[in-house]
Design a protein around this motif. Sequence first.
Motif, short mmCIF file in Angstrom:
data_model
loop_
_atom_site.label_atom_id
_atom_site.label_comp_id
_atom_site.label_asym_id
_atom_site.label_seq_id
_atom_site.Cartn_x
_atom_site.Cartn_y
_atom_site.Cartn_z
N ASP A 162 38.47 39.14 45.49
CA ASP A 162 39.22 40.39 45.35
C ASP A 162 38.23 41.50 45.02
OD1 ASP A 162 41.36 42.15 45.21
OD2 ASP A 162 42.56 40.86 43.91
N LYS A 163 38.74 42.70 44.80
CA LYS A 163 37.84 43.76 44.35
C LYS A 163 37.63 43.60 42.85
CE LYS A 163 39.19 46.78 48.06
NZ LYS A 163 40.09 47.78 48.57
N HIS A 164 36.42 43.82 42.40
CA HIS A 164 36.10 43.82 40.97
C HIS A 164 36.28 42.46 40.28
CE1 HIS A 164 36.22 48.06 41.73
NE2 HIS A 164 37.54 48.04 41.92
N VAL A 165 36.02 41.36 40.94
CA VAL A 165 36.09 40.05 40.27
C VAL A 165 34.77 39.83 39.54
CG1 VAL A 165 36.41 37.57 40.55
CG2 VAL A 165 37.62 39.15 42.05
N ARG A 166 34.84 39.41 38.28
CA ARG A 166 33.63 39.25 37.47
C ARG A 166 33.48 37.82 36.97
NH1 ARG A 166 35.99 44.22 35.27
NH2 ARG A 166 37.13 42.71 34.02
N MET A 167 32.30 37.54 36.49
CA MET A 167 32.00 36.22 35.92
C MET A 167 32.96 35.90 34.76
SD MET A 167 29.44 33.97 36.32
CE MET A 167 28.97 32.48 35.49
N ASP A 199 32.99 42.57 52.97
CA ASP A 199 31.89 43.45 52.58
C ASP A 199 31.57 43.18 51.11
OD1 ASP A 199 30.17 45.40 51.87
OD2 ASP A 199 31.43 47.09 52.51
N PRO A 200 30.40 42.59 50.84
CA PRO A 200 30.09 42.22 49.45
C PRO A 200 29.93 43.43 48.52
CG PRO A 200 28.27 41.62 50.93
CD PRO A 200 29.34 42.22 51.77
N LYS A 201 29.83 44.63 49.09
CA LYS A 201 29.76 45.81 48.22
C LYS A 201 31.15 46.15 47.69
CE LYS A 201 25.94 47.92 50.62
NZ LYS A 201 26.27 47.45 51.98
N GLU A 202 32.14 45.74 48.44
CA GLU A 202 33.51 46.06 48.05
C GLU A 202 34.21 44.87 47.37
OE1 GLU A 202 37.34 48.14 50.20
OE2 GLU A 202 35.64 47.49 51.41
N TYR A 203 33.95 43.68 47.93
CA TYR A 203 34.63 42.48 47.43
C TYR A 203 33.67 41.57 46.67
CZ TYR A 203 39.04 43.23 49.82
OH TYR A 203 40.25 43.74 50.20
N SER A 204 34.20 40.90 45.66
CA SER A 204 33.42 39.85 44.99
C SER A 204 34.40 38.70 44.72
CB SER A 204 32.82 40.38 43.68
OG SER A 204 33.84 40.92 42.87
N GLY A 205 33.84 37.58 44.28
CA GLY A 205 34.74 36.45 44.06
C GLY A 205 34.07 35.37 43.24
#
Length: 337
Positions: free
Chosen positions: A212-217, A294-300
């Motif tokens: 999703d957008k803004h997923v963090r550790m 797009d890894p600049k927008e999405y993380s997971g």
Amino acid sequence: LKQEALEKVSKSENVQSLKDVRVEYLGKKGPITEVLRGMGKLSKEERPVIGQLANEVRESIAAAIDTKQTRLEDEELEKQLEAESIDVTLPGRPVRVGGPHLLTSIVEEIEDLFIGMGFEIKEGPEVETDYYNFEALNLPKGHPARDMQDSFYITEELLLRTHTSPVQARTMGQKDGNEPVKMICPGKVYRRDTDDATHSHQFTQLEGLLVDKHVRMSDLKGVLNAFAKQMFGAERDIRLRPSFFPFTEPSVEMDISCKVCEGKGCSVCKGTGWIEILGAGMVHPNVLEMAGYDPKEYSGFAFGMGPERIAMLKYGVDDIRNFYTNDIRFLEQYHKA
Ligand code: FA5
């Protein structure tokens, strides 16, 4: 004639032979029918005498047959009832009721926990392509980390999947690169590992993926923590160790303290006090990109756990081979009443 017929009737011992006697004496081709048919050839005076006599004989034979038949039928019914009688006072035979295999139960338990956190369940093929098992996970051909998972190859391009991580790539690939993903995937995996108390060449994994957008550790840590506390109880210790997987960066491994299995089963921790139950990390930008995100927008984040190890810890099973040898005495202990 009458005498002869009556004798045959009394000698008949079953309904069938009685029927034969009836056909023989009273049937269309029988002697009495013949006599009656021949009446036309007799003189006027003879006719009533012979006719009466023939009828008398016929009736008395028929009566004897009927009486005997009723008796025989009663006897046969009696015998049948006796043979089929049920002794309702006999104790019942116990019915063996089956139940789900411990592995099935544990996978369902894990699924329930993640469904509760909003994850959906996915599936993927056990015979996998080299592309999804390795390449789409940032493990190009010749990458040394492929050795971490010794594989059973079928052809150069097909193998038995060594982990459930290919389902990450497949699931992301089905989206249009602009949608969140929140899934888990249980399934069988295969490795050329040497079997021992905690390793099997075929075992189960349960993959998790959240994009999703803004997923963090810290989201990963929170979800794994919630899972472990619910699975093993609030008092259990969890530790995350830095690790390496080519498809996650950073990567961790999660251990559970062995206090859970005091006494029996604690051998799984081999004296260290901890057992590794899963690998996890933040999805590598290359993996996101290959799947169209797009890894600049999405993380997971992603994780892959071993349900056998989890069941061993939770229920104090001291050898993973117990899951596959199908000893009913072992399996029955875990059937819920
Ligand atoms: C993997 O297979 C990674 N795909 C996990 C992963 C997924 C990492 C997503 C990052 C992101 P690993 O080889 O460590 O990692 O296996 C994961 C878990 O499977 C282990 O923690 C362990 O619980 C279980 N496991 C591994 N090998 C065996 C084996 N031979 N027998 C039984 N369980 C095993």
